[in-house]
Design a protein around this motif. Structure first.
Motif, PDB file in Angstrom:
ATOM      1  N   LEU A 227     -27.785  51.752 -19.638  1.00 21.33           N
ATOM      2  CA  LEU A 227     -27.762  51.917 -18.194  1.00 21.33           C
ATOM      3  C   LEU A 227     -28.791  52.975 -17.801  1.00 21.33           C
ATOM      4  O   LEU A 227     -28.956  53.982 -18.494  1.00 21.33           O
ATOM      5  N   PHE A 228     -29.474  52.729 -16.676  1.00 22.71           N
ATOM      6  CA  PHE A 228     -30.427  53.685 -16.143  1.00 22.71           C
ATOM      7  C   PHE A 228     -29.965  54.044 -14.728  1.00 22.71           C
ATOM      8  O   PHE A 228     -29.882  53.181 -13.859  1.00 22.71           O
TER       9      PHE A 228
ATOM     10  N   GLU B 289     -31.291  43.410  -5.067  1.00 25.65           N
ATOM     11  CA  GLU B 289     -32.342  43.749  -6.027  1.00 25.65           C
ATOM     12  C   GLU B 289     -33.660  44.111  -5.353  1.00 25.65           C
ATOM     13  O   GLU B 289     -34.602  44.544  -6.015  1.00 25.65           O
ATOM     14  N   SER B 290     -33.746  43.948  -4.033  1.00 27.05           N
ATOM     15  CA  SER B 290     -35.007  44.183  -3.330  1.00 27.05           C
ATOM     16  C   SER B 290     -34.879  45.280  -2.276  1.00 27.05           C
ATOM     17  O   SER B 290     -33.882  45.361  -1.570  1.00 27.05           O
ATOM     18  N   GLU B 291     -35.926  46.099  -2.193  1.00 26.90           N
ATOM     19  CA  GLU B 291     -36.059  47.109  -1.142  1.00 26.90           C
ATOM     20  C   GLU B 291     -37.284  46.742  -0.316  1.00 26.90           C
ATOM     21  O   GLU B 291     -38.338  46.434  -0.858  1.00 26.90           O
TER      22      GLU B 291
ATOM     23  N   GLY C 224     -33.682  43.801 -14.755  1.00 25.42           N
ATOM     24  CA  GLY C 224     -33.793  43.319 -13.383  1.00 25.42           C
ATOM     25  C   GLY C 224     -32.469  43.176 -12.679  1.00 25.42           C
ATOM     26  O   GLY C 224     -32.420  42.818 -11.509  1.00 25.42           O
ATOM     27  N   GLN C 225     -31.377  43.456 -13.372  1.00 20.14           N
ATOM     28  CA  GLN C 225     -30.044  43.388 -12.772  1.00 20.14           C
ATOM     29  C   GLN C 225     -29.505  44.801 -12.588  1.00 20.14           C
ATOM     30  O   GLN C 225     -29.997  45.764 -13.180  1.00 20.14           O
ATOM     31  N   GLY C 226     -28.463  44.918 -11.773  1.00 18.60           N
ATOM     32  CA  GLY C 226     -27.882  46.227 -11.569  1.00 18.60           C
ATOM     33  C   GLY C 226     -26.839  46.217 -10.472  1.00 18.60           C
ATOM     34  O   GLY C 226     -26.461  45.161  -9.966  1.00 18.60           O
TER      35      GLY C 226
ATOM     36  N   PHE D  11     -34.124  47.399  -9.496  1.00 15.80           N
ATOM     37  CA  PHE D  11     -33.444  47.548 -10.774  1.00 15.80           C
ATOM     38  C   PHE D  11     -34.388  47.494 -11.978  1.00 15.80           C
ATOM     39  O   PHE D  11     -33.935  47.412 -13.117  1.00 15.80           O
ATOM     40  N   ILE D  12     -35.690  47.511 -11.722  1.00 11.44           N
ATOM     41  CA  ILE D  12     -36.663  47.532 -12.806  1.00 11.44           C
ATOM     42  C   ILE D  12     -37.280  48.918 -12.865  1.00 11.44           C
ATOM     43  O   ILE D  12     -37.918  49.367 -11.915  1.00 11.44           O
TER      44      ILE D  12
END
Length: 326
Positions: A66-67, A131-133, A42-44, A287-288
């Motif tokens: 890392l993704f 973290e949100s779109e 959930g982080q990035g 980030f998920i």
């Protein structure tokens, strides 16, 4: 001048204290700008316009993978052990081939506007986090050919002096923030395939007032039969030249069960409205991996004070050309 010099020293200190990794296109060797780097928990963070990002095991000692994702490229998963200085991404030819190329239309049209919903009430605003779109749906009311020319994003500014917040001439808090914009086709009521695979970013400051108009006329964005979504995602603060800074993505607060990571909020605030009957706004945690879009309304397991007062929508507006039949 002293303030600017101090900021420059801070930036130099940050960059000199951490090693940088660069993401490039495997074929062209050009940087992959503003790629999303997810940690799987959930982080990035985001790469900047030069494809650069900062990652160290010392700073992220609990992250082992890392993704990396970016519009038009195949997703990439990497181990953080011996992370290379240069990461190469491969273009997703299958997706790029799906883009429809439309010849220049040379016929009469009428310019139309869907107005944004503006509000300067701080308590009616979404607090942007990286973290949100947020995506907003625009239906297609008829089969007339329509080209999107600009998007009107409402923003709310904060007064320097809280006691003077209701005065229109009150000095506003300064900020310089970078946003990423995406356009999606409607896929059974949620954002689906990207309409274009070009990075669209813009920088907004307190000088832009309560509305930012983003010109997209050069991108040939024609409204699909089933409507479309336009999304907004904050990338972080920038320097005075618009260069993305290594922003702190979360705050650590001590709780009963140890340290808790709280996402950092970025200015400007985004005003929500209760003047739209439909639930046109959707949110997603970027980030998920494999995370799905959720309609922003009560009953969808969303914790938000906005929903308690029926503020269901981010009131984005658009300008578009409606072409006359041949």
């Amino acid at each position: 001048m002293k303030y600017t010099f101090c900021n420059l020293l801070l930036i130099l200190f940050v960059y000199s204290g951490f090693s940088q990794t660069k993401i490039i296109d495997v074929d062209t060797k050009y940087p992959v700008s503003y790629a999303t780097i997810s940690f799987g928990d959930g982080q990035g963070l985001f790469a900047d316009d030069d494809g650069l990002f900062i990652f160290t095991e010392k700073r992220y000692n609990d992250v082992d993978s890392l993704f990396i994702s970016s519009l038009g490229y195949k997703d990439l998963a990497l181990s953080t052990l011996n992370l290379p200085k240069i990461i190469e991404m491969q273009a997703d030819i299958n997706k790029l081939d799906e883009v429809l190329v439309i010849a220049k239309i040379d016929r009469k049209f009428k310019t139309k506007t869907i107005k944004p919903y503006l509000d300067d009430d701080y308590y009616k605003c979404w607090l942007p986090t990286i973290e949100s779109e947020i995506a907003v749906f625009f239906p297609n009311e008829n089969d007339q050919l329509k080209k999107i020319t600009s998007v009107l994003f409402p923003i709310t500014l904060e007064s320097r002096d809280w006691k003077k917040r209701k005065r229109s001439n009150a000095d506003k808090r300064k900020f310089s923030t970078l946003f990423k914009v995406k356009f999606y086709k409607n896929d059974n009521g949620i954002p689906g395939q990207a309409m274009i695979y070009t990075n669209i970013v813009f920088r907004v400051t307190e000088k832009n007032g309560d509305e930012f108009e983003l010109d997209v006329s050069d991108h040939d964005l024609f409204i699909p039969e089933g409507g479309f979504f336009v999304s907004l995602q904050v990338l972080g603060y920038t320097d005075q030249n618009g260069k993305l800074l290594p922003n702190k993505k979360y705050k650590e607060i001590k709780g009963r069960n140890g340290m808790v990571k709280i996402p950092t909020n970025f200015r400007p605030l985004l005003p929500f409205t209760n003047k739209i009957d439909a639930h046109n706004t959707y949110i997603k945690r970027v980030f998920i991996s494999g995370n799905t879009w959720v309609q922003f309304k009560k009953g969808n397991s969303i914790e938000s004070s906005l929903l308690k007062t029926n503020l269901n929508n981010y009131g984005v507006g658009i300008n578009y050309n409606a072409y006359k039949d041949e």
